[in-house]
Design an enzyme around this catalytic site. Structure first.
Site, PDB file in Angstrom:
ATOM      1  N   TYR A 150      22.091  60.593  71.119  1.00  0.00           N
ATOM      2  CA  TYR A 150      23.448  60.151  71.437  1.00  0.00           C
ATOM      3  C   TYR A 150      24.493  61.060  70.772  1.00  0.00           C
ATOM      4  O   TYR A 150      25.305  61.662  71.467  1.00  0.00           O
ATOM      5  CB  TYR A 150      23.642  58.701  70.990  1.00  0.00           C
ATOM      6  CG  TYR A 150      24.979  58.129  71.378  1.00  0.00           C
ATOM      7  CD1 TYR A 150      25.232  57.769  72.696  1.00  0.00           C
ATOM      8  CD2 TYR A 150      25.990  57.956  70.449  1.00  0.00           C
ATOM      9  CE1 TYR A 150      26.471  57.251  73.070  1.00  0.00           C
ATOM     10  CE2 TYR A 150      27.224  57.439  70.806  1.00  0.00           C
ATOM     11  CZ  TYR A 150      27.457  57.088  72.117  1.00  0.00           C
ATOM     12  OH  TYR A 150      28.684  56.582  72.487  1.00  0.00           O
ATOM     13  N   ASP A 151      24.425  61.208  69.423  1.00  0.00           N
ATOM     14  CA  ASP A 151      25.538  61.933  68.786  1.00  0.00           C
ATOM     15  C   ASP A 151      25.464  63.434  69.046  1.00  0.00           C
ATOM     16  O   ASP A 151      26.481  64.056  69.355  1.00  0.00           O
ATOM     17  CB  ASP A 151      25.747  61.560  67.311  1.00  0.00           C
ATOM     18  CG  ASP A 151      24.515  61.613  66.439  1.00  0.00           C
ATOM     19  OD1 ASP A 151      23.634  62.441  66.707  1.00  0.00           O
ATOM     20  OD2 ASP A 151      24.450  60.836  65.461  1.00  0.00           O
ATOM     21  N   GLU A 152      24.263  64.020  68.968  1.00  0.00           N
ATOM     22  CA  GLU A 152      24.164  65.450  69.295  1.00  0.00           C
ATOM     23  C   GLU A 152      24.396  65.640  70.797  1.00  0.00           C
ATOM     24  O   GLU A 152      24.946  66.650  71.230  1.00  0.00           O
ATOM     25  CB  GLU A 152      22.812  66.032  68.874  1.00  0.00           C
ATOM     26  CG  GLU A 152      22.614  66.096  67.362  1.00  0.00           C
ATOM     27  CD  GLU A 152      23.453  67.157  66.651  1.00  0.00           C
ATOM     28  OE1 GLU A 152      24.384  67.725  67.258  1.00  0.00           O
ATOM     29  OE2 GLU A 152      23.182  67.402  65.458  1.00  0.00           O
ATOM     30  N   GLY A 153      23.945  64.662  71.588  1.00  0.00           N
ATOM     31  CA  GLY A 153      24.184  64.723  73.040  1.00  0.00           C
ATOM     32  C   GLY A 153      25.672  64.817  73.348  1.00  0.00           C
ATOM     33  O   GLY A 153      26.108  65.625  74.166  1.00  0.00           O
ATOM     34  N   VAL A 182      27.634  45.372  67.184  1.00  0.00           N
ATOM     35  CA  VAL A 182      27.814  44.362  66.144  1.00  0.00           C
ATOM     36  C   VAL A 182      28.761  43.219  66.546  1.00  0.00           C
ATOM     37  O   VAL A 182      28.471  42.052  66.249  1.00  0.00           O
ATOM     38  CB  VAL A 182      28.224  45.034  64.809  1.00  0.00           C
ATOM     39  CG1 VAL A 182      29.583  45.712  64.898  1.00  0.00           C
ATOM     40  CG2 VAL A 182      28.191  44.054  63.667  1.00  0.00           C
ATOM     41  N   ASN A 191      26.957  40.967  69.025  1.00  0.00           N
ATOM     42  CA  ASN A 191      25.823  40.318  68.332  1.00  0.00           C
ATOM     43  C   ASN A 191      26.303  39.124  67.506  1.00  0.00           C
ATOM     44  O   ASN A 191      25.766  38.018  67.604  1.00  0.00           O
ATOM     45  CB  ASN A 191      25.133  41.291  67.370  1.00  0.00           C
ATOM     46  CG  ASN A 191      24.184  42.234  68.079  1.00  0.00           C
ATOM     47  OD1 ASN A 191      23.968  42.122  69.288  1.00  0.00           O
ATOM     48  ND2 ASN A 191      23.609  43.155  67.341  1.00  0.00           N
ATOM     49  N   ASP A 234      23.644  45.910  53.136  1.00  0.00           N
ATOM     50  CA  ASP A 234      24.341  44.856  52.385  1.00  0.00           C
ATOM     51  C   ASP A 234      25.684  44.508  53.034  1.00  0.00           C
ATOM     52  O   ASP A 234      26.457  43.719  52.498  1.00  0.00           O
ATOM     53  CB  ASP A 234      24.534  45.281  50.912  1.00  0.00           C
ATOM     54  CG  ASP A 234      25.393  46.533  50.782  1.00  0.00           C
ATOM     55  OD1 ASP A 234      25.893  47.051  51.813  1.00  0.00           O
ATOM     56  OD2 ASP A 234      25.570  47.014  49.635  1.00  0.00           O
ATOM     57  N   THR A 275      31.515  50.347  56.678  1.00  0.00           N
ATOM     58  CA  THR A 275      32.751  49.960  57.374  1.00  0.00           C
ATOM     59  C   THR A 275      32.779  50.499  58.803  1.00  0.00           C
ATOM     60  O   THR A 275      32.145  51.501  59.124  1.00  0.00           O
ATOM     61  CB  THR A 275      34.009  50.494  56.644  1.00  0.00           C
ATOM     62  OG1 THR A 275      34.054  51.914  56.762  1.00  0.00           O
ATOM     63  CG2 THR A 275      34.022  50.081  55.187  1.00  0.00           C
TER      64      THR A 275
END
Ligand SMILES: NC(=O)c1ccc[n+]([C@@H]2O[C@H](COP(=O)([O-])OP(=O)(O)OC[C@H]3O[C@@H](n4cnc5c(N)ncnc54)[C@H](O)[C@@H]3O)[C@@H](O)[C@H]2O)c1
Length: 261
Positions: free
Chosen positions: A92-95, A134, A137, A153, A157
């Site tokens: 995804y990110d390198e793509g 998130v 979800n 934890d 952010t």
């Protein structure tokens, strides 16, 4: 409406191309990583080829993920990122990084009129219940009365942009004079724990939290520097997190109630 897999070429007559096709949630883009990188590379090549052929303006929906796990905070467009090219997020990110390269090369070599926006976490009504990101979800879990799953934890952010704000920024970029890349996102930054507690408070104060290990290469912090968007597009977000969550929760609640009945 045409249903088409962009890894295959397509011939169309168009003036503008909003190139958004790519699974964006980690669960979905990691389900078939080879397909994800094909979509980002071959799909983007096909869309740029189309833009070149019909002389259309081309907008790439890039991402804050091009900054990886950033060691500059907040992230301005000049920051070149800290990305793992062999990790589980790389498809995804390198793509998307390659997609940006392709856009700029088509611009330099073939004079294609490009726009590149780097989108930061966006949410809103009509997301799928199984989207896997998130905000949805937590909302689905709180509405179902199951514990909210926090990875790590919860001190990492993210900055959450409401979808209508994002769309306004995207259209201003497409129809304006600046090529980008331009960050579009909401600079309001929250820990994942703060997000969980906010949604808990709004839906079900008794909802429990459950903790799971942090996935590999999960960015520790994320906040857009939107100086360019403000100065060049006259754009900034107008909907804060609580307002946006309220509209999103109402939408999820009504859809989930309709499914039950
Ligand atoms: N939502 C965000 O927070 C966010 C953040 C950064 C970047 N983006 C980018 O914005 C775009 C849209 O994001 P989203 O949240 O709506 O994603 P999404 O995963 O909800 O939707 C992606 C859409 O792309 C389609 N698609 C995937 N592969 C395809 C292919 N090979 N051919 C044709 N269609 C294909 C899917 O069917 C789906 O309709 C994506 O490119 C994403 O990378 C989104």
């Amino acid at each position: 409406m045409i249903r088409h897999d962009i890894t295959e070429p397509i011939r169309l007559e168009v003036d503008q191309i909003y190139h958004l096709a790519c699974p964006a949630s980690p669960v979905h883009y990691q389900y078939n990583p080879v397909k994800t990188i094909k979509t980002n590379v071959m799909g983007t090549l096909n869309m740029l080829g189309l833009a070149k052929r019909v002389n259309a303006r081309f907008l790439l929906a890039s991402t804050s993920e091009v900054y990886g796990d950033p060691d500059v905070h907040p992230q301005p467009e000049e920051y070149r990122g800290n990305v793992n090219c062999i990790g589980i997020r790389s498809c995804y990110d390198e793509g998307k990084r390659v997609a940006e390269t392709l856009a700029f090369d088509y611009h330099r070599q073939n004079n294609v009129d490009i726009r590149v926006m780097r989108i930061f976490n966006t949410y809103g009504p009509r997301m799928f219940e199984n989207d896997g990101r998130v905000v949805s979800n937590f909302i689905v879990q709180a509405l179902q009365g199951t514990p909210l799953t926090v990875y790590g934890d919860g001190s990492q952010t993210r900055s959450f942009c409401y979808v209508a704000d994002l769309v306004e920024g995207m259209m201003r970029l497409m129809n304006g004079e600046h090529m980008g890349p331009i960050n579009i996102g909401n600079p309001g930054e929250y820990t994942i724990l703060q997000l969980a507690e906010t949604i808990q408070k709004m839906i079900n104060p008794d909802a429990q939290l459950t903790y799971k290990p942090l996935p590999q290469d999960d960015p520790k912090q994320r906040q857009p520097d939107i100086t360019k968007a403000k100065n060049l597009l006259g754009w900034q977000p107008t909907i804060n997190l609580e307002e946006g969550l309220k509209m999103t929760i109402e939408d999820f609640r009504s859809r989930m109630e309709a499914e039950e009945s």
